[in-house]
Design an enzyme around this catalytic site. Sequence first.
Site, PDB file in Angstrom:
ATOM      1  N   CYS A 258       0.577  -1.075   0.136  1.00 12.96           N
ATOM      2  CA  CYS A 258       0.254  -0.194  -0.087  1.00 12.96           C
ATOM      3  C   CYS A 258       0.798   1.409   0.038  1.00 12.96           C
ATOM      4  O   CYS A 258       0.358   2.221  -1.374  1.00 12.96           O
ATOM      5  CB  CYS A 258      -0.914   0.075   0.991  1.00 12.96           C
ATOM      6  SG  CYS A 258      -2.287  -1.129   0.435  1.00 12.96           S
TER       7      CYS A 258
ATOM      8  N   GLU B 140      -6.795   0.141   7.398  1.00 13.63           N
ATOM      9  CA  GLU B 140      -6.531   1.106   6.481  1.00 13.63           C
ATOM     10  C   GLU B 140      -5.315   0.883   5.698  1.00 13.63           C
ATOM     11  O   GLU B 140      -4.596   0.132   5.900  1.00 13.63           O
ATOM     12  CB  GLU B 140      -6.932   2.324   7.303  1.00 13.63           C
ATOM     13  CG  GLU B 140      -7.451   2.878   7.865  1.00 13.63           C
ATOM     14  CD  GLU B 140      -9.002   3.025   7.372  1.00 13.63           C
ATOM     15  OE1 GLU B 140      -9.022   3.383   6.077  1.00 13.63           O
ATOM     16  OE2 GLU B 140     -10.333   3.120   7.769  1.00 13.63           O
ATOM     17  N   CYS B 141      -5.648   1.441   4.180  1.00  7.51           N
ATOM     18  CA  CYS B 141      -4.295   1.195   3.941  1.00  7.51           C
ATOM     19  C   CYS B 141      -3.209   2.359   3.839  1.00  7.51           C
ATOM     20  O   CYS B 141      -2.443   2.382   3.266  1.00  7.51           O
ATOM     21  CB  CYS B 141      -5.314   1.540   2.005  1.00  7.51           C
ATOM     22  SG  CYS B 141      -6.095   2.897   1.195  1.00  7.51           S
ATOM     23  N   GLY B 142      -3.121   3.221   4.393  1.00  3.28           N
ATOM     24  CA  GLY B 142      -2.646   4.420   4.646  1.00  3.28           C
ATOM     25  C   GLY B 142      -2.947   5.793   4.445  1.00  3.28           C
ATOM     26  O   GLY B 142      -2.652   6.874   4.315  1.00  3.28           O
ATOM     27  N   LEU B 143      -4.224   6.057   3.483  1.00  2.00           N
ATOM     28  CA  LEU B 143      -4.288   6.860   2.739  1.00  2.00           C
ATOM     29  C   LEU B 143      -5.629   8.009   3.716  1.00  2.00           C
ATOM     30  O   LEU B 143      -4.787   9.043   3.696  1.00  2.00           O
ATOM     31  CB  LEU B 143      -4.873   6.478   1.477  1.00  2.00           C
ATOM     32  CG  LEU B 143      -4.921   5.847   0.397  1.00  2.00           C
ATOM     33  CD1 LEU B 143      -6.034   6.206  -0.711  1.00  2.00           C
ATOM     34  CD2 LEU B 143      -3.456   6.796  -0.342  1.00  2.00           C
TER      35      LEU B 143
END
Length: 241
Positions: free
Chosen positions: A127, A236-239
Amino acid sequence: MNLLQDQPAMGIDQTTLEHLARQWEDLAPEAILAEAVRCFGDKLVLASAFGPESIILLDMLVKVWPRPQAFFLETGFHFPETLALKDRVLARFPQLQLEVVGPLMSVAQQNAIYGERLHDRNPDHCCAIRKVEPLNRALAPYKAWIAGMRREQSPTRGQIGVVQWDSRRGMVKFNPLATWTHKQVWAYIVERDLPYNPLHDEGFPSIGCSPLNCTAPVADGADPRSGRWRGKAKTECGLHA
């Protein structure tokens, strides 16, 4: 409603935005978007993965912004249905100025360096390469961005404000649909006859990258994001976190 306009962008901070979020809690998303456009103009951008929320926001934005700006992160792993939807949205909203932003390395290059199925062995790293770094690059020219996050989507999003300070990137973030429910989202989609991803009709409430350990269908009544990174602690993907 004038708090943002009264302060230069460099003077806006978390405290200011927390106060503003409380003031705006009951505002309609259209009013929040109108204020965002008024305050930031061409320094504002919509992040879109062509989920129903971002398509709703685009439908609202075109009423207050003649040529809205948005970007789409092309990870190289999108479902064909997502890419087809992108074309349908562009046909529906020809005034949209869409930037497609990709990672600095192709899937083949990533496989050569890290081995295949990095998303399975180390999803955070995958990610970071394919989503987070491109997002940071996409946002660099702007002072504010709009996202389709809703509190109901997951516990990690349960406290988001309709506007907040993105401390990681030093900019303002608008979440105009933060208070909306799943029912409100789909009522709007139906009422406005907006295009949406057909995978939503096949048990995929949240759609990300195509490997099934990144995006899988979920049972009726389950957490809408429980199909993301199934079997991993990742949420969460980190966005957005």
